[in-house]
Design an enzyme around this catalytic site. Structure first.
Site, PDB file in Angstrom:
ATOM      1  N   CYS A  69       0.876  -1.168   0.000  1.00  0.00           N
ATOM      2  CA  CYS A  69       0.000   0.000   0.000  1.00  0.00           C
ATOM      3  C   CYS A  69       0.912   1.215   0.000  1.00  0.00           C
ATOM      4  O   CYS A  69       1.613   1.469   0.986  1.00  0.00           O
ATOM      5  CB  CYS A  69      -0.904   0.004   1.226  1.00  0.00           C
ATOM      6  SG  CYS A  69      -1.872   1.527   1.320  1.00  0.00           S
ATOM      7  N   ASN A  71       0.379   4.524  -0.013  1.00  0.00           N
ATOM      8  CA  ASN A  71       0.112   5.596   0.960  1.00  0.00           C
ATOM      9  C   ASN A  71       0.472   5.154   2.376  1.00  0.00           C
ATOM     10  O   ASN A  71       0.998   5.942   3.165  1.00  0.00           O
ATOM     11  CB  ASN A  71      -1.361   6.015   0.889  1.00  0.00           C
ATOM     12  CG  ASN A  71      -1.641   6.873  -0.330  1.00  0.00           C
ATOM     13  OD1 ASN A  71      -0.813   7.713  -0.698  1.00  0.00           O
ATOM     14  ND2 ASN A  71      -2.778   6.667  -0.959  1.00  0.00           N
ATOM     15  N   GLU A 182     -10.612   0.705  -5.155  1.00  0.00           N
ATOM     16  CA  GLU A 182      -9.678  -0.203  -4.474  1.00  0.00           C
ATOM     17  C   GLU A 182     -10.289  -1.548  -4.103  1.00  0.00           C
ATOM     18  O   GLU A 182     -11.370  -1.592  -3.501  1.00  0.00           O
ATOM     19  CB  GLU A 182      -9.135   0.458  -3.208  1.00  0.00           C
ATOM     20  CG  GLU A 182      -7.994   1.388  -3.484  1.00  0.00           C
ATOM     21  CD  GLU A 182      -7.207   1.697  -2.216  1.00  0.00           C
ATOM     22  OE1 GLU A 182      -6.750   0.758  -1.540  1.00  0.00           O
ATOM     23  OE2 GLU A 182      -7.073   2.890  -1.913  1.00  0.00           O
ATOM     24  N   ARG A 183      -9.542  -2.570  -4.417  1.00  0.00           N
ATOM     25  CA  ARG A 183      -9.848  -3.913  -3.909  1.00  0.00           C
ATOM     26  C   ARG A 183      -9.838  -3.863  -2.397  1.00  0.00           C
ATOM     27  O   ARG A 183      -9.021  -3.154  -1.815  1.00  0.00           O
ATOM     28  CB  ARG A 183      -8.697  -4.883  -4.255  1.00  0.00           C
ATOM     29  CG  ARG A 183      -8.632  -5.447  -5.575  1.00  0.00           C
ATOM     30  CD  ARG A 183      -7.642  -6.569  -5.695  1.00  0.00           C
ATOM     31  NE  ARG A 183      -6.370  -6.461  -5.007  1.00  0.00           N
ATOM     32  CZ  ARG A 183      -5.354  -7.304  -5.161  1.00  0.00           C
ATOM     33  NH1 ARG A 183      -5.480  -8.319  -5.986  1.00  0.00           N
ATOM     34  NH2 ARG A 183      -4.224  -7.166  -4.507  1.00  0.00           N
ATOM     35  N   CYS A 192      -4.900   6.524  -3.706  1.00  0.00           N
ATOM     36  CA  CYS A 192      -4.262   5.208  -3.684  1.00  0.00           C
ATOM     37  C   CYS A 192      -2.858   5.372  -4.260  1.00  0.00           C
ATOM     38  O   CYS A 192      -2.692   5.718  -5.437  1.00  0.00           O
ATOM     39  CB  CYS A 192      -5.072   4.213  -4.508  1.00  0.00           C
ATOM     40  SG  CYS A 192      -4.269   2.610  -4.589  1.00  0.00           S
ATOM     41  N   GLY A 193      -1.856   5.134  -3.426  1.00  0.00           N
ATOM     42  CA  GLY A 193      -0.461   5.396  -3.824  1.00  0.00           C
ATOM     43  C   GLY A 193       0.021   4.519  -4.965  1.00  0.00           C
ATOM     44  O   GLY A 193       0.586   5.009  -5.948  1.00  0.00           O
ATOM     45  N   THR A 194      -0.199   3.201  -4.821  1.00  0.00           N
ATOM     46  CA  THR A 194       0.264   2.309  -5.883  1.00  0.00           C
ATOM     47  C   THR A 194      -0.550   2.547  -7.163  1.00  0.00           C
ATOM     48  O   THR A 194      -0.051   2.322  -8.268  1.00  0.00           O
ATOM     49  CB  THR A 194       0.151   0.832  -5.437  1.00  0.00           C
ATOM     50  OG1 THR A 194      -1.148   0.631  -4.854  1.00  0.00           O
ATOM     51  CG2 THR A 194       1.227   0.469  -4.439  1.00  0.00           C
TER      52      THR A 194
HETATM   53  N1  LIG Z   1      -6.443  -2.138  -1.928  1.00  0.00           N
HETATM   54  C1  LIG Z   1      -5.146  -2.554  -2.372  1.00  0.00           C
HETATM   55  C2  LIG Z   1      -4.072  -2.364  -1.326  1.00  0.00           C
HETATM   56  C3  LIG Z   1      -3.949  -0.950  -0.819  1.00  0.00           C
HETATM   57  C4  LIG Z   1      -3.389   0.066  -1.836  1.00  0.00           C
HETATM   58  C5  LIG Z   1      -3.171   1.421  -1.197  1.00  0.00           C
HETATM   59  N2  LIG Z   1      -4.334   2.142  -0.852  1.00  0.00           N
HETATM   60  C6  LIG Z   1      -2.117   2.303  -1.832  1.00  0.00           C
HETATM   61  O1  LIG Z   1      -2.027   3.483  -1.436  1.00  0.00           O
HETATM   62  O2  LIG Z   1      -1.324   1.828  -2.622  1.00  0.00           O
HETATM   63  C7  LIG Z   1      -5.170  -4.023  -2.811  1.00  0.00           C
HETATM   64  O3  LIG Z   1      -5.767  -4.854  -2.122  1.00  0.00           O
HETATM   65  O4  LIG Z   1      -4.578  -4.330  -3.847  1.00  0.00           O
END
Ligand SMILES: N[C@@H](CCC[C@H](N)C(=O)O)C(=O)O
Length: 246
Positions: A69, A71, A182-183, A192-194
Site C-alpha cells: 500500500c 500511501n 480499491e480492492r 491510492c499510492g500504488t
Molecule cells: N487495496 C489494495 C491495497 C492498498 C493500496 C493502497 N491504498 C495504496 O495506497 O497503494 C489491494 O488490495 O490491492
C-alpha cells in the site's frame, strides 16, 4: 492497545505496533469499520524484523491482506519515526511485496516503491483501453479525457475479472489526476499510492508526462511521483489524525 489514525492524502489507516506477529484479519474488520470502529481504508500492524528496521502486516478494511500500500508506506514511516521505533529518519521495512526504503522530513515522507512489473500490455474492454501493471499490488489503468467517466459498476466488474485495483487517469498540462477503485475497500478511495504510481508509469511510458510530475488523487492533495533508474519515488504529506485507546 493504543491505535493511531493516519491520513495519507485521504487514504486513511489505523496503525499500531506490537511484538506479536499473528493474523489480524478480525481486528482489521472491526477497527476499520466507519460506524462502529475507528474507521479507515486499512490496518497496518508493525512487528519486529531481523532483516529490516521492522516488518508490516497490511490489511484492507474488509480484512483481506495486501502485499503493498503506497500511501501506508508513508504513514507508517512517519509513525515509526515519531514513535522512536527507528533511530534515523531514513529507514527500511519489510512488506509482502518486498523491502521499502523511506525518508521522513517533518510531515513529508518519500518512499521508494518496489520495482513495477507489467502484467498485461494495452487491451480494450468495455470501450476503454487498459494496461495492467503491478506496482506492489495489481492495477488496471485507463487514460481518459474526463474523470467523470469513472464508473463504479464498471470498476467493480473489471476488479473481479482481473483481480486488480482500477484507475481512471486524466493528463492535464503535464500533471495527472486520478480516481481509484480499491480492492478490499470495494469502492473509490480518496487516494491510492500504488494506483497513482501505476498511472504515472503508464503516462510516462506514453511520453505524456516527465520523469517527475505532480499527481492529484480524488482528495485533491498533491503528491510527487518520480522515476530514477526504473525505481518509482513517491512523496507527499501525511497527517496524524488522532491517537486513541479502545
Ligand atoms: N487495496 C489494495 C491495497 C492498498 C493500496 C493502497 N491504498 C495504496 O495506497 O497503494 C489491494 O488490495 O490491492
Amino acid at each position: 492497545m493504543t491505535y493511531t489514525k493516519y491520513s495519507a492524502s485521504g487514504n486513511d489507516f489505523v496503525i499500531f505496533h506490537t511484538f506479536i506477529e499473528k493474523d489480524y484479519t478480525n481486528e482489521a474488520i472491526k477497527l476499520c469499520n466507519r460506524t462502529e470502529g475507528i474507521g479507515a481504508d486499512g490496518l497496518v500492524v508493525i512487528v519486529p524484523s531481523n532483516e529490516a528496521d521492522f516488518k508490516w502486516l497490511f490489511y484492507n478494511s474488509d480484512g483481506s491482506d495486501a502485499a503493498m500500500c503506497g500511501n501506508a508506506t508513508r504513514a507508517v514511516s512517519h509513525y515509526a519515526f515519531t514513535n522512536n521505533l527507528v533511530t534515523s529518519n531514513e529507514m527500511q521495512f519489510l512488506t509482502g511485496a518486498g523491502l521499502i526504503k523511506s525518508c521522513v522530513e517533518n510531515d513529508i515522507v518519500e518512499t521508494q516503491l518496489t520495482l513495477p512489473k507489467v502484467i498485461k500490455e494495452e487491451f480494450v474492454q468495455d470501450g476503454f483501453a487498459w494496461y495492467l501493471v503491478d506496482t506492489g499490488v495489481p492495477h488496471l489503468v485507463t487514460i481518459v479525457d474526463d474523470l467523470e467517466l469513472y464508473n463504479h459498476d464498471l470498476c467493480a466488474k473489471m476488479r473481479y475479472e482481473h483481480n486488480a485495483n482500477v484507475n481512471f487517469a486524466k493528463i492535464e498540462d503535464g500533471i495527472i489526476k486520478v480516481r481509484t477503485y480499491e480492492r478490499g475497500v470495494e469502492g473509490e478511495t480518496l487516494a491510492c499510492g500504488t494506483g497513482m504510481a501505476a498511472c504515472f508509469l503508464r503516462a510516462n511510458n506514453l511520453g505524456l508526462v516527465k520523469d517527475s510530475t505532480f499527481v492529484y488523487p480524488k482528495s485533491g492533495e498533491e503528491l510527487t511521483l518520480s522515476k530514477k533508474n526504473g525505481t518509482i519515488y513517491f512523496k507527499g504529506a501525511v497527517k496524524k489524525v488522532f491517537v486513541t485507546s479502545i
